[in-house]
Design an enzyme around this catalytic site. Structure first.
Site, PDB file in Angstrom:
ATOM      1  N   CYS A  67      25.163  91.270 -56.655  1.00  0.00           N
ATOM      2  CA  CYS A  67      25.674  90.737 -57.914  1.00  0.00           C
ATOM      3  C   CYS A  67      24.572  90.511 -58.937  1.00  0.00           C
ATOM      4  O   CYS A  67      23.539  89.895 -58.632  1.00  0.00           O
ATOM      5  CB  CYS A  67      26.408  89.414 -57.658  1.00  0.00           C
ATOM      6  SG  CYS A  67      27.147  88.710 -59.136  1.00  0.00           S
ATOM      7  N   CYS A  73      24.527  82.198 -61.041  1.00  0.00           N
ATOM      8  CA  CYS A  73      25.893  81.743 -60.750  1.00  0.00           C
ATOM      9  C   CYS A  73      25.920  80.802 -59.544  1.00  0.00           C
ATOM     10  O   CYS A  73      25.184  80.987 -58.579  1.00  0.00           O
ATOM     11  CB  CYS A  73      26.788  82.956 -60.499  1.00  0.00           C
ATOM     12  SG  CYS A  73      28.511  82.539 -60.157  1.00  0.00           S
ATOM     13  N   GLU A 306      54.292  66.402 -43.445  1.00  0.00           N
ATOM     14  CA  GLU A 306      53.616  66.618 -44.723  1.00  0.00           C
ATOM     15  C   GLU A 306      54.020  65.514 -45.699  1.00  0.00           C
ATOM     16  O   GLU A 306      55.194  65.122 -45.762  1.00  0.00           O
ATOM     17  CB  GLU A 306      53.997  67.989 -45.291  1.00  0.00           C
ATOM     18  CG  GLU A 306      53.532  68.272 -46.693  1.00  0.00           C
ATOM     19  CD  GLU A 306      52.019  68.185 -46.857  1.00  0.00           C
ATOM     20  OE1 GLU A 306      51.579  67.553 -47.837  1.00  0.00           O
ATOM     21  OE2 GLU A 306      51.283  68.724 -46.015  1.00  0.00           O
ATOM     22  N   ASP A 352      45.049  70.196 -39.631  1.00  0.00           N
ATOM     23  CA  ASP A 352      44.210  70.963 -40.561  1.00  0.00           C
ATOM     24  C   ASP A 352      44.081  70.134 -41.839  1.00  0.00           C
ATOM     25  O   ASP A 352      44.728  70.400 -42.850  1.00  0.00           O
ATOM     26  CB  ASP A 352      44.851  72.321 -40.852  1.00  0.00           C
ATOM     27  CG  ASP A 352      43.968  73.202 -41.737  1.00  0.00           C
ATOM     28  OD1 ASP A 352      42.811  72.828 -41.983  1.00  0.00           O
ATOM     29  OD2 ASP A 352      44.458  74.255 -42.185  1.00  0.00           O
ATOM     30  N   CYS A 379      37.639  72.529 -42.488  1.00  0.00           N
ATOM     31  CA  CYS A 379      36.845  73.245 -43.494  1.00  0.00           C
ATOM     32  C   CYS A 379      35.586  72.464 -43.847  1.00  0.00           C
ATOM     33  O   CYS A 379      34.854  72.842 -44.759  1.00  0.00           O
ATOM     34  CB  CYS A 379      37.687  73.498 -44.747  1.00  0.00           C
ATOM     35  SG  CYS A 379      38.286  71.992 -45.551  1.00  0.00           S
TER      36      CYS A 379
END
Length: 423
Positions: A67, A73, A306, A352, A379
């Protein structure tokens, strides 16, 4: 002052580490095995940061970034590392973080990579200002006008390049989501004021893969991208995609993993943690149901939990559309709902959570209710390690698999399987 430095390790976010008389120096753009001349840019009591002045000897794992924006960036962090070196770095990072934060000694499998670790993102958000649209320069709010990006979708970038030419300063951000399996695109134009439909006709004619266009109004001085009010200008407020042979309707506000091909690997690793035959499963933080519906094909019964009402509605619709009847979606906090349905002989909890992790109440509810098995998808390795440090008192760690959902960046997703110790 110029220092000569050999790079011997990495920080958690991919900076190279070298030492001068045992004093650590962190260097952006460095690779283990490099020998560098560096200049100190910032010094603290116990460490310093430096920039590369000259590469005296290049590591065998150093590559030329593809890139042209890479040096400026902030979207990528590791494009100067060969891809095998990126995977080695991530595997080591997971193992060391579990040990350092969670005091967990675990066998960590090698990070699962991609065959082609470029142009993988199915979602892009680009800020716009003064005729520019792109990503932010590292550590600033200055926009780099992007011509090409190697982690975003090419067609999506071309849409952005066109849009920035037809708007004045009313355009605040551009959000594009694409269906990898259906090759269709959703465009969300985030503006200060409502826009006219004439823009849409020209956009669709130039980019026929677009199947929906939404105008979201955000006139507040806030950091959040999306505002409260939206108008559908073309198509619907959702798009469709497929994962592991299930079809999904995804609202433009809904969470959905950004790397579709690696998501299938991630979910398959989670499914493979345990034999699901005749087992009852809870999918905590179930969102639009992607994990729970994937598990339902082998499990006896799945309960999705949820807290977001719209996501629950979408999940129920996704279950109907896939003709899956052995799943039930429940609205509420995971730690509260688990206690209410524990009499249904729950065998496995899948979680998760967002980057902040599960939280003490949820972890306590798993332990208190003596859930037999846990599949933890994370994550954020730091919060994963924190939560595992609590669970390890009651659970054996049977599997740790990093999956590279975010090539060219320092981010990593992890699947952990845990089995309750015998009382």
């Amino acid at each position: 002052m110029i220092k000569n430095l050999e790079i011997i390790d990495y920080t958690y976010d991919g900076l190279g580490i070298g030492k001068v008389e045992d004093f650590p120096i962190f260097v952006s753009g460095a690779v283990v095995g490099d020998i560098l001349d560096v200049e100190i840019s910032k010094q603290k009591k116990n460490l310093a940061f430096a920039k590369i002045v000259n590469i005296v000897k290049s590591s065998n794992n150093r590559v030329e970034p593809r890139c042209q924006h890479y040096d400026q960036c902030g979207g990528c962090h590791l494009m100067h590392l060969s891809y095998p070196e990126q995977l080695r770095f991530k595997t080591k990072h997971v193992k060391e973080t579990l040990k350092r934060i969670g005091n967990v000694e675990a066998i960590v499998e090698n990070c699962m990579g991609m065959d082609n670790p470029y142009n993988y993102r199915n979602k892009l958000i680009m800020p716009c200002k003064d005729g520019k649209a792109g990503l932010y320069k590292k550590g600033t709010h200055e926009i780099i006008d992007i011509e090409k990006c190697y982690i975003l979708d090419d067609y999506g970038v071309e849409i952005v390049k066109y849009l920035k030419t037809i708007f004045d300063n009313n355009l605040r951000n551009i959000l594009i989501r694409n269906s990898c399996n259906h090759d269709k695109y959703m465009v969300v134009l985030i503006t200060y004021f409502k826009i006219k439909n004439e823009v849409v006709e020209d956009l669709i004619s130039k980019f026929p893969k677009i199947e929906s266009v939404i105008n979201n109004i955000n006139d507040k001085i806030v950091n959040t991208v999306l505002g409260a009010n939206s108008h559908v200008l073309y198509g619907n407020d959702y798009y469709k995609d497929s994962l592991l042979n299930n079809n999904y309707i995804i609202n433009y506000r809904s969470f959905y993993q950004v790397n579709s091909s690696q998501t299938e690997k991630l979910y398959q690793e989670a499914i493979n943690c345990f034999d699901l035959t005749d087992l009852n499963v809870i999918d905590a933080y179930s969102g639009i149901g992607t994990i729970g519906l994937s598990f339902s094909k082998k499990a006896k019964k799945v309960y999705g939990i949820e807290i977001n009402e719209t996501s629950v509605e979408n999940a129920r619709e996704n279950a109907v559309n896939n003709n899956i009847s052995n799943i039930e979606f429940l609205l509420g906090k995971a730690e509260e709902v688990i206690t209410k349905i524990i009499d249904r002989n729950i065998d496995i909890v899948i979680t998760d959570p967002p980057r902040k992790g599960c939280g003490v109440e949820f972890i306590d509810s798993i332990i208190k209710n003596k859930i037999k098995n846990v599949v933890y998808i994370s994550c954020n390795v730091s919060t994963l390690a924190r939560d595992i440090s609590i669970l390890k008192e009651e659970y054996h760690i049977i599997k740790v698999v990093p999956v590279d959902m975010f090539p060219q960046t320092h981010h990593i997703e992890v699947v952990v399987g845990l089995s309750r110790k015998i009382d």
